[in-house]
Design a protein around this motif. Sequence first.
Motif, mmCIF file in Angstrom:
data_model
loop_
_atom_site.group_PDB
_atom_site.id
_atom_site.type_symbol
_atom_site.label_atom_id
_atom_site.label_comp_id
_atom_site.label_asym_id
_atom_site.label_seq_id
_atom_site.Cartn_x
_atom_site.Cartn_y
_atom_site.Cartn_z
ATOM 1 N N MET A 83 0.876 -1.319 0.151
ATOM 2 C CA MET A 83 0.086 0.090 -0.041
ATOM 3 C C MET A 83 0.932 1.300 -0.056
ATOM 4 S SD MET A 83 -2.847 1.379 2.703
ATOM 5 C CE MET A 83 -1.764 1.469 4.150
ATOM 6 N N PHE A 84 1.882 1.243 0.725
ATOM 7 C CA PHE A 84 2.929 2.283 0.815
ATOM 8 C C PHE A 84 3.478 2.702 -0.451
ATOM 9 C CE2 PHE A 84 6.621 4.996 2.200
ATOM 10 C CZ PHE A 84 5.850 6.045 2.877
ATOM 11 N N ASP A 85 3.814 1.800 -1.314
ATOM 12 C CA ASP A 85 4.331 2.032 -2.584
ATOM 13 C C ASP A 85 3.242 2.683 -3.375
ATOM 14 O OD1 ASP A 85 6.723 0.600 -1.918
ATOM 15 O OD2 ASP A 85 5.923 -1.504 -2.403
ATOM 16 N N ILE A 86 1.829 2.363 -3.177
ATOM 17 C CA ILE A 86 1.091 2.874 -4.262
ATOM 18 C C ILE A 86 0.899 4.415 -3.754
ATOM 19 C CG2 ILE A 86 -1.271 2.972 -4.502
ATOM 20 C CD1 ILE A 86 -1.517 0.037 -4.250
ATOM 21 N N LEU A 87 0.890 4.923 -2.355
ATOM 22 C CA LEU A 87 0.957 5.960 -1.717
ATOM 23 C C LEU A 87 2.164 6.828 -2.480
ATOM 24 C CD1 LEU A 87 -0.162 5.624 1.629
ATOM 25 C CD2 LEU A 87 -1.735 6.449 -0.094
ATOM 26 N N MET A 88 3.164 6.241 -2.311
ATOM 27 C CA MET A 88 4.481 7.009 -2.812
ATOM 28 C C MET A 88 4.443 7.218 -4.416
ATOM 29 S SD MET A 88 6.568 7.749 -0.326
ATOM 30 C CE MET A 88 7.722 8.230 -1.418
ATOM 31 N N TYR A 89 3.864 6.285 -5.322
ATOM 32 C CA TYR A 89 3.574 6.360 -6.490
ATOM 33 C C TYR A 89 2.480 7.663 -7.148
ATOM 34 C CZ TYR A 89 2.154 5.118 -11.557
ATOM 35 O OH TYR A 89 1.940 5.118 -12.854
ATOM 36 N N LEU A 90 1.591 7.524 -6.340
ATOM 37 C CA LEU A 90 0.712 8.582 -6.375
ATOM 38 C C LEU A 90 1.110 10.275 -5.878
ATOM 39 C CD1 LEU A 90 -2.539 7.043 -5.072
ATOM 40 C CD2 LEU A 90 -1.992 7.382 -7.687
ATOM 41 N N ASP A 131 -6.489 -5.273 -4.129
ATOM 42 C CA ASP A 131 -6.769 -4.876 -2.686
ATOM 43 C C ASP A 131 -5.704 -3.795 -2.081
ATOM 44 O OD1 ASP A 131 -4.335 -6.713 -3.217
ATOM 45 O OD2 ASP A 131 -4.675 -7.518 -1.106
ATOM 46 N N GLU A 132 -4.469 -3.773 -2.766
ATOM 47 C CA GLU A 132 -3.536 -2.745 -2.196
ATOM 48 C C GLU A 132 -4.010 -1.428 -2.842
ATOM 49 O OE1 GLU A 132 -0.748 -3.260 -0.004
ATOM 50 O OE2 GLU A 132 -1.751 -5.067 0.180
ATOM 51 N N ILE A 133 -4.554 -1.415 -3.902
ATOM 52 C CA ILE A 133 -5.032 -0.020 -4.409
ATOM 53 C C ILE A 133 -6.112 0.478 -3.603
ATOM 54 C CG2 ILE A 133 -6.311 1.010 -6.490
ATOM 55 C CD1 ILE A 133 -4.634 -0.987 -8.347
ATOM 56 N N SER A 134 -7.196 -0.568 -3.023
ATOM 57 C CA SER A 134 -8.353 0.048 -2.356
ATOM 58 C C SER A 134 -7.862 0.409 -1.183
ATOM 59 C CB SER A 134 -9.261 -1.182 -2.393
ATOM 60 O OG SER A 134 -10.300 -1.062 -1.602
ATOM 61 N N LYS A 135 -6.819 -0.178 -0.508
ATOM 62 C CA LYS A 135 -6.423 0.307 0.912
ATOM 63 C C LYS A 135 -5.662 1.567 0.794
ATOM 64 C CE LYS A 135 -5.282 -4.300 2.695
ATOM 65 N NZ LYS A 135 -3.918 -5.062 2.760
ATOM 66 N N ALA A 136 -4.884 1.840 -0.288
ATOM 67 C CA ALA A 136 -4.232 3.189 -0.386
ATOM 68 C C ALA A 136 -5.404 4.274 -1.054
ATOM 69 C CB ALA A 136 -3.260 3.036 -1.820
ATOM 70 N N LEU A 137 -6.273 4.066 -1.624
ATOM 71 C CA LEU A 137 -7.380 5.296 -1.761
ATOM 72 C C LEU A 137 -8.301 5.225 -0.601
ATOM 73 C CD1 LEU A 137 -8.561 3.946 -5.401
ATOM 74 C CD2 LEU A 137 -6.946 6.176 -4.811
ATOM 75 N N SER A 138 -8.355 4.251 0.197
ATOM 76 C CA SER A 138 -9.189 4.608 1.217
ATOM 77 C C SER A 138 -8.120 5.382 2.509
ATOM 78 C CB SER A 138 -9.435 3.149 2.026
ATOM 79 O OG SER A 138 -9.907 3.094 3.285
ATOM 80 N N TRP A 139 -6.740 5.022 2.265
ATOM 81 C CA TRP A 139 -5.921 5.925 3.393
ATOM 82 C C TRP A 139 -5.906 7.386 2.651
ATOM 83 C CZ3 TRP A 139 -1.717 9.083 2.895
ATOM 84 C CH2 TRP A 139 -0.650 9.017 3.959
#
Length: 157
Positions: free
Chosen positions: A1-8, A38-46
């Motif tokens: 999830m953190f990788d997605i947040l960093m990417y965004l 599932d990780e994308i969903s968690k990151a967007l929720s975060w």
Amino acid sequence: MFDILMYLFENYIHSDVEVMVDHEELTSELTRAGFRHDEISKALSWLEGLADLQDSDRHPYLISSDAISTRVFTAEESKRLDAECRGFLMFLESIQVLDMETREMVIDRVMELDIECIDLEDLKWVVLMVLFNVPGREGAYSQMEDLVFEVNEGFLH
């Protein structure tokens, strides 16, 4: 999830590219980039949780309290934020990059990550993401950006 947040953060927010608000389109792009649903969903929720922290009616603990109060970390917070990270948060408060409200926002967002123990470099990025999303904290964001991208030039004697 953190990788997605960093990417965004790096590809949209930090690069001044217009952020897409369409969750489907964003999810498709992140899937194409190789992230799991599932990780994308968690990151967007975060990220939604971060935006939600702006509403002090829903989060009364973010309202300023006594300026001489001391923040005591819970056992769970201490497990997630080691002594180095807790010390860094105190340092950021002492140089007024964080205030009590933004400190609590950072801790709230750290506790929502699916990381057992966050390291200092990742904490710095969480602080950047929080400050970027708080209106009126542009100076603090800039100061934090300098700390994140700080490169030691020369030797310290």
